[in-house]
Enzyme design. Structure first.
Site, PDB file in Angstrom:
ATOM      1  N   HIS A  72       6.101  -4.267   8.417  1.00  0.00           N
ATOM      2  CA  HIS A  72       5.886  -4.835   7.075  1.00  0.00           C
ATOM      3  C   HIS A  72       7.218  -5.190   6.398  1.00  0.00           C
ATOM      4  CE1 HIS A  72       1.550  -3.711   6.827  1.00  0.00           C
ATOM      5  NE2 HIS A  72       1.930  -2.752   7.648  1.00  0.00           N
ATOM      6  N   ASN A 146      -4.584  -2.909   4.251  1.00  0.00           N
ATOM      7  CA  ASN A 146      -4.342  -4.169   4.947  1.00  0.00           C
ATOM      8  C   ASN A 146      -5.434  -5.172   4.612  1.00  0.00           C
ATOM      9  OD1 ASN A 146      -1.995  -3.478   6.338  1.00  0.00           O
ATOM     10  ND2 ASN A 146      -3.067  -2.817   8.178  1.00  0.00           N
ATOM     11  N   HIS A 337       3.339   5.372  -0.240  1.00  0.00           N
ATOM     12  CA  HIS A 337       3.103   6.582   0.543  1.00  0.00           C
ATOM     13  C   HIS A 337       1.620   6.935   0.441  1.00  0.00           C
ATOM     14  CE1 HIS A 337       3.505  10.314   2.440  1.00  0.00           C
ATOM     15  NE2 HIS A 337       4.092  11.035   1.512  1.00  0.00           N
ATOM     16  N   TYR A 360       5.220   8.022   5.957  1.00  0.00           N
ATOM     17  CA  TYR A 360       5.728   7.193   4.843  1.00  0.00           C
ATOM     18  C   TYR A 360       6.862   7.881   4.092  1.00  0.00           C
ATOM     19  CZ  TYR A 360       2.075   3.867   5.804  1.00  0.00           C
ATOM     20  OH  TYR A 360       1.292   2.922   6.424  1.00  0.00           O
TER      21      TYR A 360
HETATM   22 FE1  HDD Z   1       1.708   1.693   7.796  1.00  0.00          FE
HETATM   23  C1  HDD Z   1       4.309   0.430   6.034  1.00  0.00           C
HETATM   24  C2  HDD Z   1      -0.478  -0.294   6.038  1.00  0.00           C
HETATM   25  C3  HDD Z   1      -0.896   2.746   9.807  1.00  0.00           C
HETATM   26  C4  HDD Z   1       3.736   3.923   9.235  1.00  0.00           C
HETATM   27  N1  HDD Z   1       1.879   0.329   6.340  1.00  0.00           N
HETATM   28  C5  HDD Z   1       3.044  -0.059   5.726  1.00  0.00           C
HETATM   29  C6  HDD Z   1       2.768  -1.023   4.717  1.00  0.00           C
HETATM   30  C7  HDD Z   1       1.418  -1.233   4.717  1.00  0.00           C
HETATM   31  C8  HDD Z   1       0.866  -0.380   5.733  1.00  0.00           C
HETATM   32  C9  HDD Z   1       0.654  -2.178   3.821  1.00  0.00           C
HETATM   33  C10 HDD Z   1       3.800  -1.710   3.840  1.00  0.00           C
HETATM   34  C11 HDD Z   1       3.993  -0.999   2.549  1.00  0.00           C
HETATM   35  C12 HDD Z   1       4.985  -1.768   1.695  1.00  0.00           C
HETATM   36  O1  HDD Z   1       4.651  -2.887   1.296  1.00  0.00           O
HETATM   37  O2  HDD Z   1       6.068  -1.235   1.469  1.00  0.00           O
HETATM   38  N2  HDD Z   1      -0.256   1.243   7.953  1.00  0.00           N
HETATM   39  C13 HDD Z   1      -0.985   0.475   7.078  1.00  0.00           C
HETATM   40  C14 HDD Z   1      -2.389   0.604   7.382  1.00  0.00           C
HETATM   41  C15 HDD Z   1      -2.512   1.446   8.445  1.00  0.00           C
HETATM   42  C16 HDD Z   1      -1.163   1.855   8.790  1.00  0.00           C
HETATM   43  C17 HDD Z   1      -3.502  -0.088   6.606  1.00  0.00           C
HETATM   44  C18 HDD Z   1      -3.734   1.937   9.151  1.00  0.00           C
HETATM   45  C19 HDD Z   1      -4.881   2.084   8.584  1.00  0.00           C
HETATM   46  N3  HDD Z   1       1.473   3.052   9.270  1.00  0.00           N
HETATM   47  C20 HDD Z   1       0.323   3.360   9.958  1.00  0.00           C
HETATM   48  C21 HDD Z   1       0.570   4.477  10.855  1.00  0.00           C
HETATM   49  C22 HDD Z   1       1.881   4.839  10.684  1.00  0.00           C
HETATM   50  C23 HDD Z   1       2.426   3.929   9.700  1.00  0.00           C
HETATM   51  C24 HDD Z   1      -0.466   5.113  11.763  1.00  0.00           C
HETATM   52  C25 HDD Z   1       2.693   5.916  11.340  1.00  0.00           C
HETATM   53  C26 HDD Z   1       2.216   6.917  12.003  1.00  0.00           C
HETATM   54  N4  HDD Z   1       3.682   2.043   7.725  1.00  0.00           N
HETATM   55  C27 HDD Z   1       4.304   3.050   8.376  1.00  0.00           C
HETATM   56  C28 HDD Z   1       5.765   3.169   8.022  1.00  0.00           C
HETATM   57  C29 HDD Z   1       5.941   2.052   6.964  1.00  0.00           C
HETATM   58  C30 HDD Z   1       4.563   1.426   6.905  1.00  0.00           C
HETATM   59  C31 HDD Z   1       6.705   3.164   9.174  1.00  0.00           C
HETATM   60  C32 HDD Z   1       7.072   1.061   7.176  1.00  0.00           C
HETATM   61  C33 HDD Z   1       7.752   0.897   5.833  1.00  0.00           C
HETATM   62  C34 HDD Z   1       7.135   1.900   4.989  1.00  0.00           C
HETATM   63  O3  HDD Z   1       6.193   2.598   5.693  1.00  0.00           O
HETATM   64  O4  HDD Z   1       7.404   2.134   3.828  1.00  0.00           O
HETATM   65  O5  HDD Z   1       6.022   4.421   7.508  1.00  0.00           O
END
Ligand code: HDD
Length: 702
Positions: A72, A146, A337, A360
């Site tokens: 993202h 999402n 988060h 997060y």
């Molecule tokens: Fe995630 C970012 C949505 C599963 C780990 N995720 C992130 C963002 C969105 C989502 C919208 C961007 C937030 C922003 O605009 O700053 N993610 C989802 C959805 C998931 C999902 C809808 C499943 C239902 N994500 C998911 C899993 C993991 C992560 C299973 C780790 C085990 N996601 C992250 C992250 C991010 C992230 C690495 C990257 C940047 C951030 O968090 O702030 O932690």
């Protein structure tokens, strides 16, 4: 920590001196009168280390970048508010922002693509993030969702595997922001839990026309908890008032070059123009007693609860009405988060969600440089914050007094433990063996992708087939991955597999018997989510010297009144074109800087001399035939009809009196002040429908 300024901070605030004239200063507030040349020993001599201004300027610049989000990375954000319609959820949740009629809770929303880097194009085939931070009076609540209601994996431990597979391949960092490559499809062919989300990824949902025109989903099953501690399962839905609309894949590829910021610009410009995007928040509520009444596990994030089975109840509306002032400070530094909860909302044991609750917080520590990112303006709660957390990089708060522990007497016992409006984790009995094993109830991988496929209209299904053919067509034929994916598709539906196989020159696998086939869910087809509005659609008007300005004015006034944007596009890049009335018409864009792919419809006005020039101009002709190929409404009046014919538009056009509307091509021989109302009405109707899905354009070369 307490986020209200303490007395010392207030004293300093009171002593601050505004330099009044907006003077340039150093970070220490020292005024600077020269920033174009560094301090040197002599005019042509060496630069001096004592030039603290130059060193500070460059050092700060050297440190401007922070790590981009691992997923993202590319996004756009906006502020607004959420407002519940009524107190209808009061029996189910203690969250006041969901149940207090008239209470406007501020929000910040960030939309994003997932796979690409910060500098990648907007219109790639990808999931879109839809993350909302509610600054509630009970603390910040983040709904990090999402635009698909399902995810690619069931357990968070697979997230690094999935993301590594979809991201550019590690040896050469190719391809950027694209799923059409070996490693993703290798993973998909071996991990069938991905298939449901993959069906969404191959569908038009992955190509949103606008962030303002896509649905959002909380994805997981969450829990609402009322004041008495009783819980109910909940799924969150955002529904856009402008309906759900997509681009066509060919347009996406063009726009990626013509305007890589297409979706970001669209959101920004709509808000600047006062066309505030709006979504309705809806909930599906499932009593705990019904937990096991579904043919899948409610804790499995690769499954939907069909809306026909559990209706989506409208709860409130969200309006985005303010652009950020500074992209970095707000959109880049916002930290979402999933574990940012408020009283009245809680988790379930969804193993994907449980992992997110760890990930997060962890990612913000590296991305935002330490544990104090909640002090950043975009992340700060509006609720009072008090705790015993201290120090760390970029501490913004000057905490008072000697105590930073609980219990204490020296600090008057502060901060005290709350006894009202408290977050209490939902009480749930948990009993089990410590094991590393996927639940049996998670092991149906095919019935819901099949439900999605069965719920598509013919054209949506065709797009899915074309998307699989494109993506797999980019997968190395020598890898053996293509037939493995087709085998998986065959377990979803034989027709799907056979159609994809045919486009790849593969032999279709033998049909297998299908055990479960659910009734289609009409809510899954986005063609059922098209409201009657042309608000913020973009109409291109092609004009050259001698154009029929009165006709343009009549049509444009009607379109603008209904909220559409009308751009005059000409052979020159600015200034005006002369009109048949002798007036001048302002030009918005030159044909060389734009593309039909950036518009929703095309209007070609009359005026013999204008039409003469347009028919001689290959770019103008291309503009029309390309829009026609992309199934857009095309309208022409007076002599403008000749341009359609020069562009290879073969549909029936008006040749006598009266407007003709056929196959999304709207024509009238009337012109000027006499331009037909029926013509304008038909144009508006066609723009409302957005595309002419059954138009046959295979022979159009554009
Ligand atoms: Fe995630 C970012 C949505 C599963 C780990 N995720 C992130 C963002 C969105 C989502 C919208 C961007 C937030 C922003 O605009 O700053 N993610 C989802 C959805 C998931 C999902 C809808 C499943 C239902 N994500 C998911 C899993 C993991 C992560 C299973 C780790 C085990 N996601 C992250 C992250 C991010 C992230 C690495 C990257 C940047 C951030 O968090 O702030 O932690």
């Amino acid at each position: 920590m307490n986020n209200t300024p303490n007395p010392k901070q207030q004293q300093l605030e009171g002593a601050r001196v505004d330099n009044g004239k907006g003077y340039l200063t150093t970070q220490q507030g020292v005024r600077i009168d020269h920033t174009d040349d560094a301090l040197t020993a002599g005019e042509r001599g060496p630069t001096l280390l004592e030039d603290f201004h130059a060193r500070e300027k460059v050092t700060h610049f050297d440190h401007e970048r922070i790590p981009e989000r691992v997923v993202h990375a590319r996004g756009a954000g906006a502020y607004g508010y959420f407002e519940p319609y009524d107190d209808g959820l009061a029996d189910f949740t203690a969250a006041k922002f969901l149940t207090t009629p008239g209470l406007r809770t501020p929000v910040f929303v960030r939309f994003s693509t997932v796979a690409g880097s910060r500098g990648s194009a907007d219109t790639v085939r990808d999931v879109r993030g839809f993350a909302t931070k509610f600054y509630t009076e009970q603390g910040n609540y983040d709904l990090v969702g999402n635009n698909f209601p399902v995810f690619f994996i069931q357990d968070g431990i697979k997230f690094p595997d999935f993301v590594h597979a979809v991201k550019p391949e590690p040896h050469n960092e190719i391809p950027q922001a694209a799923s059409a490559h070996n490693t993703l499809w290798d993973f998909v062919s071996l991990q069938p839990e991905t298939l449901h989300a993959i069906m969404w990824l191959m569908s038009d949902r992955a190509l949103p026309r606008s962030y303002r025109m896509m649905q959002g989903f909380g994805v997981h099953t969450f829990r609402l908890v009322n004041a008495s501690g009783q819980g109910v399962f909940v799924k969150f839905h955002w529904k856009p008032l402008l309906g759900v609309h997509s681009l066509i894949w060919e347009e996406c590829q063009q726009i990626a070059g013509k305007d890589p910021d297409f979706n970001r610009r669209d959101l920004w410009e709509a808000i600047e123009a006062g066309h505030y995007p709006e979504w309705e928040l809806g909930v599906q509520l499932i009593p705990e007693s019904d937990e096991f009444d579904f043919p899948f596990d409610l804790l499995d994030a690769t499954k939907i609860v069909p809306e026909e089975r559990v209706p989506v109840l409208p709860v409130g509306r969200m309006v985005l009405d303010r652009n950020p002032d500074n992209f970095f400070a707000e959109t880049e530094q916002v930290a979402f988060h999933t574990a940012n909860l408020v009283p009245g909302i809680d988790f379930t044991n969804d193993p994907l969600l449980q992992f997110r609750n760890f990930s997060y917080l962890d990612t913000q520590l590296i991305r935002l440089g330490g544990p104090n990112f909640a002090h950043l303006p975009v992340n700060r709660p509006i609720a009072d914050v008090r705790n015993n957390q201290r120090d760390g990089y970029s501490q913004h708060t000057i905490a008072q007094g000697p105590t930073s522990y609980y219990k204490n007497t020296l600090g008057g016992g502060c901060p005290a433990l709350a006894d009202e409006d408290v977050f209490r984790h939902y009480t749930e009995r948990v009993d089990g063996h410590k094991i590393r094993r996927r639940a049996e109830s998670f092991k149906d991988y095919y019935s819901q992708p099949r439900l999605f496929w069965d719920s598509m209209s013919a054209v949506e299904a065709e797009h899915i087939v074309a998307a699989f053919a494109f993506e797999l067509g980019k997968v190395g034929p020598e890898t053996g991955i293509r037939p493995r994916v087709v085998e998986q598709l065959n377990l979803i539906d034989h027709d799907l597999a056979a159609r994809v196989a045919a486009k790849l020159g593969l032999t279709a696998p033998a049909e297998v018997s299908i055990d479960v086939r659910h009734a289609p869910s009409p809510a899954l087809s986005q063609l059922n989510a098209v409201p009657h509005t042309i608000d913020t659609r973009r109409i291109a008007v092609l004009a050259a010297g001698g154009v029929d300005v009165r006709g343009i004015e009549r049509a444009a006034a009607a379109l603008r009144r209904l909220g559409a944007t009308v751009d005059i596009i000409s052979t020159v890049g600015g200034g005006t074109v002369w009109c048949d009335t002798g007036h001048e018409l302002a030009v918005d864009l030159g044909i060389n800087t734009t593309s039909s792919a950036l518009y929703d419809a095309v209007l070609v006005p009359g005026g013999a001399e204008s039409v003469e020039q347009l028919t001689q101009d290959g770019s103008m002709i291309h503009f029309v035939s390309e829009a026609y190929k992309h199934l857009k409404p095309i309208a022409a009046f007076g002599a403008g009809i000749d341009v359609l014919q020069a562009a290879g538009v073969r549909t029936r056009v008006a040749n006598g009196s009266g407007a003709v509307s056929d196959d999304g091509v709207i024509t009238s021989r009337t012109s000027g002040d006499d331009l037909d109302d029926a013509f304008i009405g038909a144009l508006v109707g066609a723009v409302e429908r957005h595309r002419v899905w059954d138009r046959v354009t295979d022979m159009i070369p554009a």
